[in-house]
Design a protein around this motif. Sequence first.
Motif, PDB file in Angstrom:
ATOM      1  N   GLU A 394     -40.665  13.773 -11.723  1.00 27.23           N
ATOM      2  CA  GLU A 394     -39.348  13.719 -13.121  1.00 27.23           C
ATOM      3  C   GLU A 394     -38.962  13.160 -14.093  1.00 27.23           C
ATOM      4  OE1 GLU A 394     -34.939  15.795 -13.382  1.00 27.23           O
ATOM      5  OE2 GLU A 394     -35.970  15.417 -11.489  1.00 27.23           O
ATOM      6  N   THR A 395     -39.628  13.740 -15.363  1.00 24.88           N
ATOM      7  CA  THR A 395     -39.293  12.694 -16.809  1.00 24.88           C
ATOM      8  C   THR A 395     -38.770  13.414 -17.325  1.00 24.88           C
ATOM      9  OG1 THR A 395     -41.449  12.013 -15.751  1.00 24.88           O
ATOM     10  CG2 THR A 395     -40.955  11.278 -18.390  1.00 24.88           C
ATOM     11  N   ARG A 396     -37.636  12.663 -18.153  1.00 22.95           N
ATOM     12  CA  ARG A 396     -36.949  12.865 -19.128  1.00 22.95           C
ATOM     13  C   ARG A 396     -37.253  12.001 -20.228  1.00 22.95           C
ATOM     14  NH1 ARG A 396     -31.739  15.482 -19.110  1.00 22.95           N
ATOM     15  NH2 ARG A 396     -30.493  14.281 -20.565  1.00 22.95           N
ATOM     16  N   ILE A 397     -37.445  12.228 -22.039  1.00 22.09           N
ATOM     17  CA  ILE A 397     -37.285  11.974 -22.394  1.00 22.09           C
ATOM     18  C   ILE A 397     -36.075  12.663 -23.998  1.00 22.09           C
ATOM     19  CG2 ILE A 397     -38.833  11.073 -24.512  1.00 22.09           C
ATOM     20  CD1 ILE A 397     -41.077  11.990 -22.322  1.00 22.09           C
ATOM     21  N   GLU A 398     -35.815  11.738 -24.195  1.00 19.41           N
ATOM     22  CA  GLU A 398     -34.805  11.453 -25.537  1.00 19.41           C
ATOM     23  C   GLU A 398     -34.607  11.033 -26.623  1.00 19.41           C
ATOM     24  OE1 GLU A 398     -30.615  12.662 -24.162  1.00 19.41           O
ATOM     25  OE2 GLU A 398     -31.605  12.196 -22.235  1.00 19.41           O
ATOM     26  N   LEU A 399     -35.234  11.805 -27.576  1.00 17.69           N
ATOM     27  CA  LEU A 399     -34.986  10.851 -28.879  1.00 17.69           C
ATOM     28  C   LEU A 399     -33.264  11.237 -29.455  1.00 17.69           C
ATOM     29  CD1 LEU A 399     -37.439  12.176 -30.490  1.00 17.69           C
ATOM     30  CD2 LEU A 399     -37.540   9.970 -29.944  1.00 17.69           C
ATOM     31  N   VAL A 400     -32.538   9.381 -30.167  1.00 20.67           N
ATOM     32  CA  VAL A 400     -31.092   9.374 -29.845  1.00 20.67           C
ATOM     33  C   VAL A 400     -31.253   9.682 -31.722  1.00 20.67           C
ATOM     34  CG1 VAL A 400     -29.349   8.603 -29.981  1.00 20.67           C
ATOM     35  CG2 VAL A 400     -30.593   8.725 -27.721  1.00 20.67           C
ATOM     36  N   GLN A 401     -30.402  10.292 -32.308  1.00 19.13           N
ATOM     37  CA  GLN A 401     -30.787   9.866 -34.201  1.00 19.13           C
ATOM     38  C   GLN A 401     -29.449   9.070 -34.196  1.00 19.13           C
ATOM     39  OE1 GLN A 401     -30.288  15.021 -33.649  1.00 19.13           O
ATOM     40  NE2 GLN A 401     -29.227  14.126 -35.651  1.00 19.13           N
ATOM     41  N   ASN A 402     -29.848   8.582 -35.717  1.00 21.57           N
ATOM     42  CA  ASN A 402     -28.932   7.542 -36.462  1.00 21.57           C
ATOM     43  C   ASN A 402     -28.010   8.418 -36.588  1.00 21.57           C
ATOM     44  OD1 ASN A 402     -29.375   4.854 -36.111  1.00 21.57           O
ATOM     45  ND2 ASN A 402     -31.399   5.515 -37.029  1.00 21.57           N
ATOM     46  N   GLU A 403     -26.337   8.461 -37.061  1.00 22.67           N
ATOM     47  CA  GLU A 403     -25.803   8.757 -37.618  1.00 22.67           C
ATOM     48  C   GLU A 403     -26.042   8.961 -38.838  1.00 22.67           C
ATOM     49  OE1 GLU A 403     -20.673   9.196 -37.408  1.00 22.67           O
ATOM     50  OE2 GLU A 403     -22.047   7.796 -35.685  1.00 22.67           O
ATOM     51  N   ARG A 404     -25.909  10.279 -39.462  1.00 24.07           N
ATOM     52  CA  ARG A 404     -25.630  10.457 -41.067  1.00 24.07           C
ATOM     53  C   ARG A 404     -24.650  10.863 -41.347  1.00 24.07           C
ATOM     54  NH1 ARG A 404     -30.356   7.542 -42.822  1.00 24.07           N
ATOM     55  NH2 ARG A 404     -31.999   6.676 -40.996  1.00 24.07           N
ATOM     56  N   GLY A 405     -23.496  10.688 -41.579  1.00 24.46           N
ATOM     57  CA  GLY A 405     -22.990  11.120 -41.905  1.00 24.46           C
ATOM     58  C   GLY A 405     -21.929  11.391 -40.973  1.00 24.46           C
ATOM     59  N   PRO A 406     -21.761  12.423 -41.046  1.00 24.99           N
ATOM     60  CA  PRO A 406     -20.354  13.349 -40.266  1.00 24.99           C
ATOM     61  C   PRO A 406     -21.573  13.636 -38.370  1.00 24.99           C
ATOM     62  CG  PRO A 406     -20.876  15.104 -41.544  1.00 24.99           C
ATOM     63  CD  PRO A 406     -21.534  13.752 -42.453  1.00 24.99           C
ATOM     64  N   SER A 407     -22.872  14.494 -38.757  1.00 32.76           N
ATOM     65  CA  SER A 407     -23.580  13.833 -38.130  1.00 32.76           C
ATOM     66  C   SER A 407     -24.624  13.350 -37.290  1.00 32.76           C
ATOM     67  CB  SER A 407     -24.639  15.238 -38.655  1.00 32.76           C
ATOM     68  OG  SER A 407     -25.694  15.447 -37.451  1.00 32.76           O
ATOM     69  N   ARG A 408     -24.009  13.125 -35.496  1.00 33.53           N
ATOM     70  CA  ARG A 408     -24.673  12.899 -34.897  1.00 33.53           C
ATOM     71  C   ARG A 408     -25.453  13.486 -33.650  1.00 33.53           C
ATOM     72  NH1 ARG A 408     -20.371  12.041 -35.656  1.00 33.53           N
ATOM     73  NH2 ARG A 408     -19.196  12.788 -34.930  1.00 33.53           N
ATOM     74  N   GLY A 409     -27.026  13.220 -32.807  1.00 35.58           N
ATOM     75  CA  GLY A 409     -26.659  13.682 -31.618  1.00 35.58           C
ATOM     76  C   GLY A 409     -27.896  13.445 -31.064  1.00 35.58           C
ATOM     77  N   SER A 410     -29.014  14.470 -30.641  1.00 36.65           N
ATOM     78  CA  SER A 410     -30.081  13.726 -29.523  1.00 36.65           C
ATOM     79  C   SER A 410     -30.706  15.543 -29.005  1.00 36.65           C
ATOM     80  CB  SER A 410     -29.634  12.586 -28.239  1.00 36.65           C
ATOM     81  OG  SER A 410     -29.160  13.984 -27.447  1.00 36.65           O
ATOM     82  N   LEU A 411     -32.522  14.598 -29.358  1.00 39.42           N
ATOM     83  CA  LEU A 411     -33.232  15.777 -28.839  1.00 39.42           C
ATOM     84  C   LEU A 411     -34.066  15.480 -27.913  1.00 39.42           C
ATOM     85  CD1 LEU A 411     -34.549  16.807 -32.217  1.00 39.42           C
ATOM     86  CD2 LEU A 411     -32.693  18.128 -31.029  1.00 39.42           C
ATOM     87  N   GLY A 412     -34.501  16.064 -26.583  1.00 41.90           N
ATOM     88  CA  GLY A 412     -35.036  15.690 -25.542  1.00 41.90           C
ATOM     89  C   GLY A 412     -36.154  16.884 -24.616  1.00 41.90           C
ATOM     90  N   VAL A 413     -36.691  16.504 -24.606  1.00 42.06           N
ATOM     91  CA  VAL A 413     -37.889  17.943 -23.112  1.00 42.06           C
ATOM     92  C   VAL A 413     -37.485  16.721 -21.590  1.00 42.06           C
ATOM     93  CG1 VAL A 413     -39.750  17.966 -25.254  1.00 42.06           C
ATOM     94  CG2 VAL A 413     -39.885  16.039 -24.008  1.00 42.06           C
ATOM     95  N   GLN A 414     -37.564  17.633 -20.760  1.00 39.08           N
ATOM     96  CA  GLN A 414     -37.364  16.780 -18.973  1.00 39.08           C
ATOM     97  C   GLN A 414     -38.582  18.467 -18.743  1.00 39.08           C
ATOM     98  OE1 GLN A 414     -33.498  17.036 -18.312  1.00 39.08           O
ATOM     99  NE2 GLN A 414     -34.068  16.856 -16.277  1.00 39.08           N
ATOM    100  N   PHE A 415     -39.589  17.252 -17.701  1.00 39.88           N
ATOM    101  CA  PHE A 415     -39.496  18.278 -16.718  1.00 39.88           C
ATOM    102  C   PHE A 415     -39.864  17.491 -15.120  1.00 39.88           C
ATOM    103  CE2 PHE A 415     -43.961  17.150 -14.205  1.00 39.88           C
ATOM    104  CZ  PHE A 415     -45.120  19.056 -13.995  1.00 39.88           C
ATOM    105  N   ARG A 416     -39.766  18.157 -14.587  1.00 44.32           N
ATOM    106  CA  ARG A 416     -40.025  18.247 -12.824  1.00 44.32           C
ATOM    107  C   ARG A 416     -41.386  19.457 -12.191  1.00 44.32           C
ATOM    108  NH1 ARG A 416     -36.338  20.235  -8.106  1.00 44.32           N
ATOM    109  NH2 ARG A 416     -36.525  22.070  -9.842  1.00 44.32           N
ATOM    110  N   HIS A 417     -42.007  18.577 -11.653  1.00 40.88           N
ATOM    111  CA  HIS A 417     -42.351  19.316 -10.324  1.00 40.88           C
ATOM    112  C   HIS A 417     -41.994  18.621  -8.836  1.00 40.88           C
ATOM    113  CE1 HIS A 417     -46.405  20.297  -8.639  1.00 40.88           C
ATOM    114  NE2 HIS A 417     -46.533  18.565  -7.748  1.00 40.88           N
ATOM    115  N   ARG A 418     -42.549  19.412  -8.277  1.00 40.36           N
ATOM    116  CA  ARG A 418     -41.552  19.362  -6.657  1.00 40.36           C
ATOM    117  C   ARG A 418     -42.849  20.453  -5.797  1.00 40.36           C
ATOM    118  NH1 ARG A 418     -36.778  22.099  -2.809  1.00 40.36           N
ATOM    119  NH2 ARG A 418     -38.079  24.081  -3.477  1.00 40.36           N
ATOM    120  N   ASP A 419     -43.336  19.318  -4.631  1.00 35.56           N
ATOM    121  CA  ASP A 419     -44.646  19.963  -3.921  1.00 35.56           C
ATOM    122  C   ASP A 419     -44.145  20.486  -2.201  1.00 35.56           C
ATOM    123  OD1 ASP A 419     -46.328  21.140  -2.281  1.00 35.56           O
ATOM    124  OD2 ASP A 419     -48.202  19.521  -3.271  1.00 35.56           O
TER     125      ASP A 419
END
Length: 726
Positions: A394-419
């Motif tokens: 399993e892998t999780r990657i997130e990009l965290v935003q710098n706070e710009r005025g009243p806005s902040r947040g993050s974007l990400g992708v996640q992958f999971r493999h199970r055998d």
Amino acid sequence: MTPISSRIALAAALSFAACAGPAFAQVDQTAADEGQTGEGSTRVEDDLHNRQTDYQGNIIVSAEGLEQLDILAGTSVFEAEEIQRNLNGQLGEVLAKLPGVSASSFAPGASRPVLRGFQGERVRVLVDGIGTADVSNTSVDHATTIDPLTAERIEVLRGPASLLFGSQAIGGAVNVIDKRIPRRVPDEGYHLDALAAYDSATDLRTGGASIDVPVGDVLVLHLDGTWRESDDLEIPGFQIAPELRAEILAEADEEEAEGEFEEAEEFRDAANQTGFVPNTASESWTINGGFGVILGESSFGASIGYYDTNYGIPGRPGTEHAHEEEGEEEGEAEEGEEIVTIDLEQIRADFRGDIFLGDGFFSRLKIRTGFSDYTHTEFEGEEVGTVFDVQSLETRIELVQNERGPSRGSLGVQFRHRDFFAEGAEAYVPPNLTDQFAVFGLQEFGNGPFQIELAARAEFTDVEDTLNRVNRDFETYSGALGLIYESDEALRAGVNISRAERAPSAEELFSNGPHIATQAFEIGDTDLSVESAWGAEAFVRGRAGPAQFSFAVFNQWFDNYIYLTETGDEEDGLPVFVYLQQDADYFGFEGEVTFPLFDNGDFGLITDLRASYVEAELDDGTSVPRIPPLSLLGALELQSNAFDIRGEVQWFAEQDEVPTFETPTDDFALVNFLVAWRPMANNENVTLQLAADNVFDVTGRRHASFTKDFVPLSGRNIRASVRLSF
């Protein structure tokens, strides 16, 4: 996944960890240091691991980029002090006193958290933001591969956490922050944490320790290990619930009438079992090693660990004779009477990275990867019954935003493999592969009294039965909107609306066979469709004068709700359970309030009140199986610099709103006492604790438990523990 490919995956993960290091520049310790306070806990912990903030502080990992996680109204955090107070070998029992939380309590060796009545495939258990990669979600008899002894902090997220962690968290998530990959450089030459404990109800002996050693200014090495051993669970009164006991005694009378005196005697012995639950002993040990490299505002690190446990599965009285009635030979019936134990081991490798990106649109890149090789063997006596082999990445990657005025947040992708591979006479789930890929985002707007939170997730799941060549593909989309108001007096209130979807699991789709550990014949449905739910919740939390409080009310309306229910039929002498689907409604509330009755500076008397309630009904008017009843907790705690003395009463209402073939449970109350002593004035992290649980030795049965008919909660239990951190 073949052995060769698993080695390649492990090597790739570790190679990435080693190669990524030179690219890193500095680590943000602020986010790593902050976390919500634990239940009733205000004491500052050690300088390396636990730094608490205000009640409304951030939860790391759970909501990167947000100032406060409000899109899930029900959040709690346990830190070292609360973990010691509620110490148990299984995660579900550690958290069971929290509002909105119960436990599956299958056996002392297997108990998972139940959040707002949800369990199994709807509650995801995580290690630092990614899955535990065990099979505890597939069946209630399977243990989680987490030892709370070495947990730094435990985050509990009640509500549709699928937005953050995947569709298997549609009912909530439990995120365990461990110590394997150091986040900070100790101020001293080494940092040691240790915890040892004993309890009388299982004759438990357990201990664990971890050490962090800095090497130079940027490298920290970590090593930890635990050991635990317990005997059979001691209980008050009869092991078996009255309804089941009456059935078994009736069976004994029938056997005696037919001249089967030996079988009749065995039935009566089972019905009259008192004092302890046979075959509930357990033993486990773990060892983990890791390193962290801290380079200013960036960091990276990796770890590898081993988990091993062996525990008994209590048998449902009377089932062994059902095999003989199906026409088996006498010798075969004897084999069916063998006790069942589970031997479980896991090797796990992890990588975590945090890259500082500067002052552009994104401030940080966060990477989390875990690989697991898991083996789980179910023994019938000394014979191997079924072997489960699971390899996961399993892998999780997130990009965290710098706070710009009243806005902040993050974007990400996640992958999971199970055998998943199971073999043996009772391998009730065929070999299967599961692949999931998701993209998600969190956004928060507003710096004033009014704020808006948005979350969205798109997830694509492929589940394949590799034996029968059956393949199912699912697309799920989830989203949420939160409106929050915060007053100048630290009162925070809001309303959340959510839409969450969950893909059926391989076990729900493909199960077809006897599961000896749960004494059930389980049948899946390959035609199951996506489960979805609209949700609404309102919350208010904060302070009113000296009082601190948190309340939430919620409702979820499910379409195509998937559930496991008993049919009343038998197959191979076992009761048949099938996965079905229909609409369902969940409604509930949870709350807690703490306030001082007096505080003169040297001593304070604190009141702690908690309540939880859930009701869940299927579209045909029947109740959803195994829903916890109303529960209330009231406590008084005397606090001083050196001592804490706590007395509490925990009451559980009867639960008689049950589907056909499920046993109702009676109401009961547990009275508990605890004394904690901090003998060192210059180190509050040295704590000796003595506790007495269920002081009046009453019989209680947890309604969420699959085994409530024959595995009651423990009787009077004296616990002693010592925790060190320096």
